[in-house]
Design a protein around this motif. Structure first.
Motif, PDB file in Angstrom:
ATOM      1  N   VAL A 446      -5.073 -58.893 -32.058  1.00  0.00           N
ATOM      2  CA  VAL A 446      -5.999 -58.998 -30.936  1.00  0.00           C
ATOM      3  C   VAL A 446      -6.207 -60.477 -30.616  1.00  0.00           C
ATOM      4  O   VAL A 446      -6.472 -61.283 -31.493  1.00  0.00           O
ATOM      5  CB  VAL A 446      -7.341 -58.331 -31.277  1.00  0.00           C
ATOM      6  N   THR A 451     -10.666 -60.303 -25.599  1.00  0.00           N
ATOM      7  CA  THR A 451     -11.548 -59.340 -26.255  1.00  0.00           C
ATOM      8  C   THR A 451     -12.645 -58.836 -25.330  1.00  0.00           C
ATOM      9  O   THR A 451     -13.151 -57.735 -25.501  1.00  0.00           O
ATOM     10  CB  THR A 451     -12.184 -59.948 -27.514  1.00  0.00           C
ATOM     11  N   ASN A 454     -11.586 -55.691 -23.838  1.00  0.00           N
ATOM     12  CA  ASN A 454     -11.090 -54.664 -24.757  1.00  0.00           C
ATOM     13  C   ASN A 454     -12.227 -53.973 -25.475  1.00  0.00           C
ATOM     14  O   ASN A 454     -12.945 -54.585 -26.240  1.00  0.00           O
ATOM     15  CB  ASN A 454     -10.152 -55.341 -25.778  1.00  0.00           C
ATOM     16  N   ASN A 459      -9.321 -54.962 -35.341  1.00  0.00           N
ATOM     17  CA  ASN A 459      -7.968 -55.506 -35.262  1.00  0.00           C
ATOM     18  C   ASN A 459      -6.973 -54.487 -35.784  1.00  0.00           C
ATOM     19  O   ASN A 459      -6.032 -54.823 -36.488  1.00  0.00           O
ATOM     20  CB  ASN A 459      -7.885 -56.818 -36.052  1.00  0.00           C
ATOM     21  N   ASP A 467      -4.861 -54.518 -26.499  1.00  0.00           N
ATOM     22  CA  ASP A 467      -5.127 -55.905 -26.146  1.00  0.00           C
ATOM     23  C   ASP A 467      -3.876 -56.590 -25.602  1.00  0.00           C
ATOM     24  O   ASP A 467      -3.938 -57.359 -24.639  1.00  0.00           O
ATOM     25  CB  ASP A 467      -5.641 -56.643 -27.381  1.00  0.00           C
TER      26      ASP A 467
END
Length: 539
Positions: A446, A451, A454, A459, A467
Motif C-alpha cells: 500500500v 491511502t 483506499n 497492508n 491500492d
C-alpha cells in the motif's frame, strides 16, 4: 466489545418504570459507562440503518422527521422518498399510507417529551415475502434529568398477526437509558405471558436489541469510526431499488438453471447487485438514455451471468473470456452471440508506439515476436513464434480496440485487473487476485500517497492490489472513485474511472511508463495463450 449474556438480567417478573402498559424484559446489571449523548447518536444511526438489527431489512426511508425542544417548539422536515417498491403490486405492504406518528402512553411522573419524532418506512430485502412497513421512531428526553433518554419503536399496524418477520411481534418497543441503567421494555398486543420464557423468539430479540444498543453506544463513546463507507458513488436508494427489481426478475431463473460447480446463490446475487450498481452508475454518468450513449465490454466475463442480465435489460455489449463456460449454452441465442472466447492482448503490446506511427503512418504492428512453447502427443515439444501481425489478425485474440463509447467492466478479472485502467476507456474494475503486467502473481504494498482513496485498511495482499489499481488509474489521468460494493464477497472494492482529459489519445506515454515501472509486459502474451488450455478459476 459486545456485552455477555450474564451482564444483563431478565426482568419479566418486575413492573416497568415506563408505565402500566409496558413490561420490562432485560436490563443491565451494572451502570453503563456511556452517556445520553453517546446513546442517542448510536440509536439515531440504528434508526436510519435498521439492517444493523435485522439482516432481513434492506434499509429505512425517512418519511418525516420532527425535532422538538422542551417548550414544544417543533421543526418539521419532510423527506422525499422514491416509491418504486410501492408501485409494484406484488410487493407486500403494511400501513404505508399512514404517516401520523404514534405515541404510546408513558408514565407521566418521568416527565418525558419527544425531542425527535421520525416516521420511517422499512424496506425488507425481499418485499415479496416480508411486508414493507411504516413505523414511528421516537427519542424522548426528560425535562428534569439530563442523563435520561428513551427510544421507542411503534409499527403502524393493528394486529399481532400483521407483524412482519423482521420486527418483534409487539405493539411497541422501548429502549430506556435512566439512572445509569439500560433496559428494554415491550407493550404486548394481547398476551404478556409470552415474555416469561427466555427461549421465545420475542424475548431473545429483546436481548439482541439491548446488546446492540449497548455495543453501539460504547462504540460512539470510544470514538469508533466506520471502517467501510458505502454509497459514495451512486445513490443507495436508486441502487437498492434496482437490485430488488433485478433480483425479482432474474434470481430464481438463474439459480434454477445453474450449470457451474460453484454456489449459484453467491454468484447470482453478486452479479445481480453488480448489474444494479452499473445501471445506477451509467444513469448518473450518461443520463436516463444511457442505453443510447454507451455499450460495455466485460473482460474476463466468466460464467456470463452479468452479461446476460445487462444484455437482457437492453444494454449493448460483449463479454470476453479466454475459456467458454458451461453456463453460456443455457442463455438465449442472442446472448450467446455476445459472449466471445478470446484471449486479451492489449493493443499497446502489438501496435507501434504513437511516435513511431506518426513517422510511419502505414505501419500497423510493432514487429514483435512472441515464442510460445507447445506440446504434442506424437512429437517432441516445440516452440511456435507468433508475430504481432499474426495476433492482430487472429479471431481468437482481442486487442481491446473498441468503439469510443465503450465502458469496460472488470469483475474479478484476475490477470486483466491492472491492465484495465490503461486501455483508454471509462471503466469499473473489481480487483480480486493480484497479478502484474506480465501475468505473474505478485504482492503490491500500500502506498502512502493513495491511502486516502483506499477504504481497504491495512497492508494485506488485497489492500495492496486495490491500492495499486488506484495508483495506476490516477497515474494515467483518470479521476478515480472507489466504492465498497454491497455484494456477498469480501473482495468488493470497485475502482471506477470515467473522466480523463486524455481519452481518445491512449496509449499515452504515461501508459508505457507505467507498464515499464511495474517490470514490463514480458510473458503476458505467452501466459495469456496458456490460459486457453487451463481450467477456469472459480471466484
Amino acid at each position: 466489545m459486545s456485552p455477555k449474556r450474564d451482564e444483563f438480567k431478565f426482568e419479566s417478573a418486575n413492573e416497568s418504570i415506563l408505565g402500566k402498559d409496558w413490561f420490562p424484559i432485560y436490563s443491565t446489571h451494572k451502570d453503563v459507562k456511556f452517556g445520553k449523548n453517546h446513546f442517542e447518536i448510536a440509536m439515531m444511526n440504528v434508526i436510519k440503518e435498521p439492517n444493523i438489527n435485522s439482516s432481513a431489512i434492506l434499509r429505512a426511508d425517512i418519511l418525516q422527521e420532527v425535532t422538538c425542544d422542551s417548550n414544544a417548539n417543533r421543526t418539521v422536515k419532510k423527506c422525499e422518498v422514491k416509491d418504486s417498491e410501492l408501485a409494484d403490486p406484488e410487493a407486500k405492504k403494511l400501513g404505508v399510507n399512514d404517516f401520523e406518528a404514534r405515541y404510546p402512553s408513558i408514565n407521566p411522573t418521568l416527565k418525558l417529551y419527544a425531542a425527535t419524532e421520525i416516521v420511517r418506512r422499512i424496506i425488507p430485502r425481499n418485499p415479496y415475502k416480508d411486508a414493507i412497513m411504516n413505523q414511528t421512531c421516537l427519542i424522548l428526553n426528560s425535562a428534569e434529568q439530563d442523563s435520561t433518554s428513551l427510544v421507542i419503536y411503534v409499527p403502524h399496524i393493528q394486529e399481532e398477526d400483521d407483524c412482519p418477520f423482521y420486527i418483534p411481534h409487539v405493539k411497541a418497543v422501548g429502549i430506556f437509558l435512566h439512572q445509569g441503567s439500560l433496559s428494554v421494555h415491550y407493550i404486548p398486543f394481547k398476551n404478556a405471558e409470552l415474555f416469561q420464557d427466555e427461549s421465545d423468539r420475542v424475548v431473545r430479540t429483546a436481548w439482541r436489541l439491548l446488546q446492540t444498543a449497548h455495543k453501539h453506544s460504547m462504540g460512539v463513546m470510544q470514538g469508533y469510526q466506520k471502517r467501510v463507507r458505502h454509497d459514495l458513488v451512486v445513490d443507495k436508494v436508486d441502487f437498492q431499488n434496482r437490485y430488488i427489481a433485478l433480483k425479482k426478475k432474474y434470481s430464481k431463473l438463474l439459480v434454477d438453471n445453474w450449470k457451474e460447480s460453484t454456489d449459484p446463490k453467491k454468484h447470482v446475487f453478486e452479479d445481480i447487485a453488480i448489474a444494479a450498481f452499473l445501471i445506477a452508475l451509467w444513469t448518473k454518468i450518461y443520463g436516463h438514455n444511457y442505453k443510447e450513449k454507451t455499450q460495455f465490454r466485460d473482460l474476463g466475463c466468466g460464467n456470463g451471468v452479468l452479461c446476460y442480465i445487462l444484455l437482457t435489460e437492453g444494454i449493448k455489449g460483449i463479454g470476453i473470456d479466454a475459456r467458454r463456460r458451461k453456463s453460456w449454452s443455457s442463455f438465449p441465442a442472442e446472448v450467446q452471440a455476445c459472449l466471445k472466447e478470446q484471449i486479451i492482448i492489449p493493443s499497446v503490446l502489438v501496435r507501434p508506439h504513437p511516435e513511431v506511427k506518426k513517422r510511419l503512418p502505414q505501419l500497423e504492428h510493432n514487429g514483435g515476436l512472441f515464442p510460445v512453447k507447445v506440446a504434442h502427443e506424437l512429437i517432441a515439444p516445440a516452440t511456435v513464434v507468433y508475430t504481432s501481425e499474426d495476433l492482430l489478425s487472429s479471431p481468437q485474440v482481442n486487442v481491446t480496440e473498441f468503439p469510443r463509447n465503450t465502458f469496460i467492466i472488470g469483475n474479478h478479472s484476475d490477470e486483466l485487473t491492472c491492465w484495465i485502467p490503461l486501455l483508454g476507456y471509462p471503466f469499473m474494475v473489481i480487483p480480486c487476485c493480484s497479478h502484474n503486467f506480465s501475468g505473474q502473481r505478485v504482492r503490491f504494498n500500500v502506498r502512502k500517497s493513495t491511502t486516502e482513496l483506499n477504504s481497504t485498511k491495512g497492508n494485506s495482499t488485497y489492500a495492496g492490489l486495490v491500492d495499486h489499481v488506484l495508483y495506476i488509474a490516477d497515474r494515467v489521468g483518470w479521476k478515480v472513485e472507489q466504492e465498497m460494493l454491497r455484494i456477498p464477497s469480501t473482495r468488493n472494492a470497485a475502482v471506477i474511472g470515467y473522466e480523463n482529459a486524455h481519452v481518445g489519445s491512449f496509449p499515452t506515454q504515461e501508459v508505457y511508463d507505467m507498464i515499464m515501472e511495474d517490470g514490463g509486459p514480458n510473458g503476458w502474451i505467452q501466459n495469456s495463450m496458456a490460459l486457453m488450455k487451463k481450467s477456469p478459476r472459480n471466484h
